[in-house]
Design a protein around this motif. Sequence first.
Motif, PDB file in Angstrom:
ATOM      1  N   UNK A  81       0.800  -1.226   0.000  1.00  0.00           N
ATOM      2  CA  UNK A  81       0.000   0.000   0.000  1.00  0.00           C
ATOM      3  C   UNK A  81       0.831   1.273   0.000  1.00  0.00           C
ATOM      4  N   UNK A  82       2.161   1.152   0.125  1.00  0.00           N
ATOM      5  CA  UNK A  82       3.016   2.331   0.007  1.00  0.00           C
ATOM      6  C   UNK A  82       2.817   2.998  -1.352  1.00  0.00           C
ATOM      7  N   UNK A  83       2.615   2.174  -2.392  1.00  0.00           N
ATOM      8  CA  UNK A  83       2.391   2.711  -3.739  1.00  0.00           C
ATOM      9  C   UNK A  83       1.092   3.505  -3.800  1.00  0.00           C
ATOM     10  N   UNK A  84       0.050   3.017  -3.128  1.00  0.00           N
ATOM     11  CA  UNK A  84      -1.238   3.714  -3.132  1.00  0.00           C
ATOM     12  C   UNK A  84      -1.128   5.062  -2.439  1.00  0.00           C
ATOM     13  N   UNK A  85      -0.382   5.102  -1.346  1.00  0.00           N
ATOM     14  CA  UNK A  85      -0.198   6.367  -0.629  1.00  0.00           C
ATOM     15  C   UNK A  85       0.557   7.370  -1.495  1.00  0.00           C
ATOM     16  N   UNK A  86       1.595   6.898  -2.183  1.00  0.00           N
ATOM     17  CA  UNK A  86       2.378   7.795  -3.042  1.00  0.00           C
ATOM     18  C   UNK A  86       1.546   8.324  -4.196  1.00  0.00           C
ATOM     19  N   UNK A  87       0.756   7.455  -4.811  1.00  0.00           N
ATOM     20  CA  UNK A  87      -0.076   7.871  -5.937  1.00  0.00           C
ATOM     21  C   UNK A  87      -1.181   8.818  -5.477  1.00  0.00           C
ATOM     22  N   UNK A  88      -1.748   8.579  -4.295  1.00  0.00           N
ATOM     23  CA  UNK A  88      -2.783   9.470  -3.767  1.00  0.00           C
ATOM     24  C   UNK A  88      -2.234  10.876  -3.549  1.00  0.00           C
ATOM     25  N   UNK A  89      -1.012  10.969  -3.012  1.00  0.00           N
ATOM     26  CA  UNK A  89      -0.414  12.287  -2.788  1.00  0.00           C
ATOM     27  C   UNK A  89      -0.205  13.020  -4.108  1.00  0.00           C
ATOM     28  N   UNK A  90       0.264  12.301  -5.119  1.00  0.00           N
ATOM     29  CA  UNK A  90       0.460  12.920  -6.430  1.00  0.00           C
ATOM     30  C   UNK A  90      -0.861  13.418  -6.997  1.00  0.00           C
ATOM     31  N   UNK A  91      -1.904  12.603  -6.913  1.00  0.00           N
ATOM     32  CA  UNK A  91      -3.203  12.997  -7.457  1.00  0.00           C
ATOM     33  C   UNK A  91      -3.741  14.236  -6.757  1.00  0.00           C
ATOM     34  N   UNK A  92      -3.623  14.289  -5.431  1.00  0.00           N
ATOM     35  CA  UNK A  92      -4.127  15.447  -4.682  1.00  0.00           C
ATOM     36  C   UNK A  92      -3.318  16.696  -4.998  1.00  0.00           C
ATOM     37  N   UNK A  93      -2.014  16.532  -5.206  1.00  0.00           N
ATOM     38  CA  UNK A  93      -1.171  17.683  -5.513  1.00  0.00           C
ATOM     39  C   UNK A  93      -1.434  18.218  -6.911  1.00  0.00           C
ATOM     40  N   UNK A  94      -1.556  17.323  -7.898  1.00  0.00           N
ATOM     41  CA  UNK A  94      -1.663  17.793  -9.273  1.00  0.00           C
ATOM     42  C   UNK A  94      -3.067  18.260  -9.651  1.00  0.00           C
ATOM     43  N   UNK A  95      -4.092  17.805  -8.946  1.00  0.00           N
ATOM     44  CA  UNK A  95      -5.457  18.213  -9.292  1.00  0.00           C
ATOM     45  C   UNK A  95      -6.002  19.302  -8.376  1.00  0.00           C
ATOM     46  N   UNK A  96      -5.666  19.213  -7.070  1.00  0.00           N
ATOM     47  CA  UNK A  96      -6.218  20.164  -6.095  1.00  0.00           C
ATOM     48  C   UNK A  96      -5.180  21.154  -5.591  1.00  0.00           C
TER      49      UNK A  96
END
Length: 345
Positions: free
Chosen positions: A215-230
């Motif tokens: 789940x480390x990958x999911x956490x990293x991808x979630x941070x990227x998504x929140x940063x690039x969209x919001x």
Amino acid sequence: MSEAGTRMSAEIAEQPAVFDAVLARRAELAEVAELAAAHRPRFALLAARGSSDHAALYAKYLIEVLLELPTGLVSPSTTTLYGAQPDLTGALYVTVSQSGGSPDLVEATKAARGRGALTVAVTNTPGSALSAVAEHTVAIGAGEELAVAATKTYTATLLTLYLLVDAARGGSGEHAAGLGELAASTLADTAAGVAAAVERYREIDRVVTTGRGYSSASAAEAALKLAETSYLGARSYSGADLLHGPVAAVDESTGVVAVTSRGRGGEAMRDVLAAVHERGADVLAVGSAAEDMPASRRIVLPDTAEEVAPILEILPLQRLALELALARGGDPDQPRGLSKVTRTR
């Protein structure tokens, strides 16, 4: 002009069908996996950028845990900028790129092949420059992705990598069977939880995402998504690393998104979240173990084998990024300063 977020929303909704299509090609993926396994590699290397780098992190766990093969994440710039030429005899070199067009990944893959590695390209663009230089190409098969933020290509990459590694160990893909149906129910059943999280997080500016193991990958991808969209100040930490200093910056004004699915990784998050929760942070637990975690709010997902959980975990987090961007007045289909293909060297 289409409404804000239309493309990203549509591509999130496509994922159950994309999963079914990837699963239907399992035999094709197994052929490549068997060819790679026949070389009996001494170690594996993974090269990627952006969201694909998070998919590569997931693959690193898969290869090290399921195949017990030492695995590293490559820094392409050691080749492209510094001209390093390590001996890669006996290495399995897997390059993960949705576009297959980043010059540094193409150059590094070509160089790795010349230095003795067995090279495999995993890409959504089979006719790309990357495919031309790799010995074998595996098509992700997610279809054209129009939104800048990767959603369906990311999860299709995860599933493709899982099926490759599972086939290399002689598996039948049984843990991935039915993921299309589970994805559809996950998107439907988590809508209310995502909406509640949007209401809570729409006014904050700082988010920490965290997970352990797969789940480390999911956490990293979630941070990227929140940063690039919001445009949030979003940082990702392993649950183990979070307590080694970064937790000092966590307080009542920090949103903490914790990915916690059943298994060893999720269980290892329990004490971490207890410590973070005690600091007053607003903890959103997401995953099949979420209901058992110290948290302010939860988005509970279906149970799966831990090794495939990241394929579902990211779905409500993609939706969270989409809806949070819209709630904050942005357009996640056109994030400022970004384009679909990033070219680096």
